[in-house]
Scaffold this motif. Sequence first.
Motif, PDB file in Angstrom:
ATOM      1  N   ILE A 111      -1.172  -7.967  -3.108  1.00 13.47           N
ATOM      2  CA  ILE A 111      -0.674  -6.906  -2.236  1.00 13.47           C
ATOM      3  C   ILE A 111      -0.357  -7.487  -0.867  1.00 13.47           C
ATOM      4  CG2 ILE A 111      -1.326  -4.763  -1.054  1.00 13.47           C
ATOM      5  CD1 ILE A 111      -2.775  -3.991  -3.670  1.00 13.47           C
ATOM      6  N   THR A 168       2.038  -6.214   2.876  1.00 17.40           N
ATOM      7  CA  THR A 168       2.306  -4.909   3.493  1.00 17.40           C
ATOM      8  C   THR A 168       3.773  -4.652   3.795  1.00 17.40           C
ATOM      9  OG1 THR A 168       2.007  -5.736   5.738  1.00 17.40           O
ATOM     10  CG2 THR A 168       0.039  -4.893   4.587  1.00 17.40           C
ATOM     11  N   LEU A 212     -10.201  -6.351  -5.668  1.00 14.48           N
ATOM     12  CA  LEU A 212      -9.686  -6.250  -4.299  1.00 14.48           C
ATOM     13  C   LEU A 212      -9.626  -7.629  -3.655  1.00 14.48           C
ATOM     14  CD1 LEU A 212      -8.953  -4.345  -1.784  1.00 14.48           C
ATOM     15  CD2 LEU A 212     -11.267  -4.927  -1.055  1.00 14.48           C
ATOM     16  N   MET A 235      -4.162  -1.897   5.660  1.00 15.24           N
ATOM     17  CA  MET A 235      -4.133  -2.332   4.258  1.00 15.24           C
ATOM     18  C   MET A 235      -5.518  -2.354   3.614  1.00 15.24           C
ATOM     19  SD  MET A 235      -2.742  -5.905   2.548  1.00 15.24           S
ATOM     20  CE  MET A 235      -3.819  -7.024   3.431  1.00 15.24           C
ATOM     21  N   PRO A 283       0.798  -1.225   0.000  1.00 12.51           N
ATOM     22  CA  PRO A 283       0.000   0.000   0.000  1.00 12.51           C
ATOM     23  C   PRO A 283       0.831   1.275   0.000  1.00 12.51           C
ATOM     24  CG  PRO A 283      -0.983  -1.602   1.471  1.00 12.51           C
ATOM     25  CD  PRO A 283       0.323  -2.192   1.013  1.00 12.51           C
ATOM     26  N   TRP A 303      -0.382   1.889  -9.900  1.00  5.84           N
ATOM     27  CA  TRP A 303      -1.843   1.696  -9.832  1.00  5.84           C
ATOM     28  C   TRP A 303      -2.333   0.996 -11.109  1.00  5.84           C
ATOM     29  CZ3 TRP A 303      -5.196   1.314  -6.142  1.00  5.84           C
ATOM     30  CH2 TRP A 303      -5.101   2.073  -4.983  1.00  5.84           C
ATOM     31  N   GLY A 337      -8.768   2.743  -3.443  1.00  2.54           N
ATOM     32  CA  GLY A 337      -8.858   1.886  -4.619  1.00  2.54           C
ATOM     33  C   GLY A 337     -10.289   1.699  -5.089  1.00  2.54           C
ATOM     34  N   VAL A 363      -1.627  -2.570 -10.845  1.00  2.41           N
ATOM     35  CA  VAL A 363      -2.542  -3.225  -9.907  1.00  2.41           C
ATOM     36  C   VAL A 363      -3.892  -3.471 -10.590  1.00  2.41           C
ATOM     37  CG1 VAL A 363      -3.905  -2.813  -7.807  1.00  2.41           C
ATOM     38  CG2 VAL A 363      -1.436  -2.416  -7.795  1.00  2.41           C
ATOM     39  N   LEU A 384      -7.037   0.262   0.768  1.00  2.18           N
ATOM     40  CA  LEU A 384      -7.343  -0.218  -0.592  1.00  2.18           C
ATOM     41  C   LEU A 384      -8.817  -0.028  -0.953  1.00  2.18           C
ATOM     42  CD1 LEU A 384      -5.098  -3.375  -0.677  1.00  2.18           C
ATOM     43  CD2 LEU A 384      -4.822  -1.323  -2.083  1.00  2.18           C
TER      44      LEU A 384
END
Length: 447
Positions: A304, A306, A355, A336, A260, A293, A344, A296, A340
Amino acid sequence: MTDIHIKDAQVVTASGIQHGEIAISDGTIDAAGPASSVPTPSDPDTVIDADGMVALPGAIDVHTHMHDDELFPDGIDFASQTASAVAGGVTTVIELPTQTPVTTPEAMQEKAAACSALAHVDFGLVAGNVQDPDIDVAGIVDAGTADFKTFTADPYLASDASIARLMRRVGDAGGTVRVHCETQGLLDDARSAIDGDEPEVYMDSRPLEAELDAISRAGYFAEYADCPLHVVHISSGSGAREGDRFKSRANVPVTLETCPQYLAFSKGDVAEHGPFLKVNPSLKSDAERERLWDAVQDGTIDLIGTDHFPTYRETRDVGWDDIWEPYAGLPGVETMVEFLVSEGVHEDRISWPRLRELVCAAPAQNAGIYPKKGSLQVGTDADVMLVRTEEYEVTADGLTFVGGWTPYEGQQWSARVDTVVAGGEVVAKDHEVQSTAGRGQFLDRPL
Ligand SMILES: [Zn+2]
């Protein structure tokens, strides 16, 4: 063991989101889906009215540093850190070595036993930090992990020959090598050109090209050695693209992880946050953050984690005067999911199913524990989190984390982890941890 019936939830699946329910008994999922497909438990101990909140499998963080008696001070241990995890919806962690090596079967067994006594969540271990490749690979696999961590940079730098040999031996055993990718020679040269000690110069000491070079070479090494490769904590979009080349051309699986902090911050933020953004690899440019991004979103990044690294606030503050003094690393396991979702999903950068892939399904697959973890399939572990929409300002005071700081302090977020169920029990509510240390189990991860 209690029976739990979760009603009126928005359940996230691999392909979408559907209004439904989840029934849990004896620590496992009985049913999850539309209400019509979920039989009402006859006499559940707990009925949770989710009131339209989003339900996901508990998250899996495959990259945490939480237990090191030689390094971490009093109060920072596997109990306090896994409590922080569960408060943030992370119901499984994979723990990596920090300073204390775990490179023998005996060290693995000792660490598993020590962590078991303290764990709030189920956990797996990674062997490392491997510098000498002539370790008992088979014995370590028997002791519960096929994941081995090595470095291309100090302080755990392994030589090229050592990494190649480790990859051959781990590849033969069916395991995976996780590599910290920054080329030490470029870090040395960049450092030699710096004479200041203010926080901003730290970014110049760890150039983008050090990451790109090391990812590329790790890819070729894995290909050469026939060894599955996992690249940890990629800090740039260009790094993700570099790693992606090997997904299509390598004869072995290559998986790519980011964290993140690399999506939340770029090096321009260091002027404000100073030592509280000291992390390795260092933060990169705004353009690299945007490219990351993109990676992702489009699936270049597989998952993902941490790289959670806990310290107290006071030990960081000294970095304002001398950025070289404090240890690098950021706490992040508890924030996290909320980051997100807020930055996100709610900002339309990723979907709910994406996700779910990034923090549930893909990490579980990466750790060899899917679908037991990271799914809501019938008969799997009943690890579930409910996430509610709520506008709030992030503060360290609002977290379970004992260090007294978060790099996200003052940010405005829009998602909060509401209720967390692990092993069929409610273990956290609004960041208040209700589980006890020692309830988490060691996940022996066979090949
Ligand atoms: Zn790490």
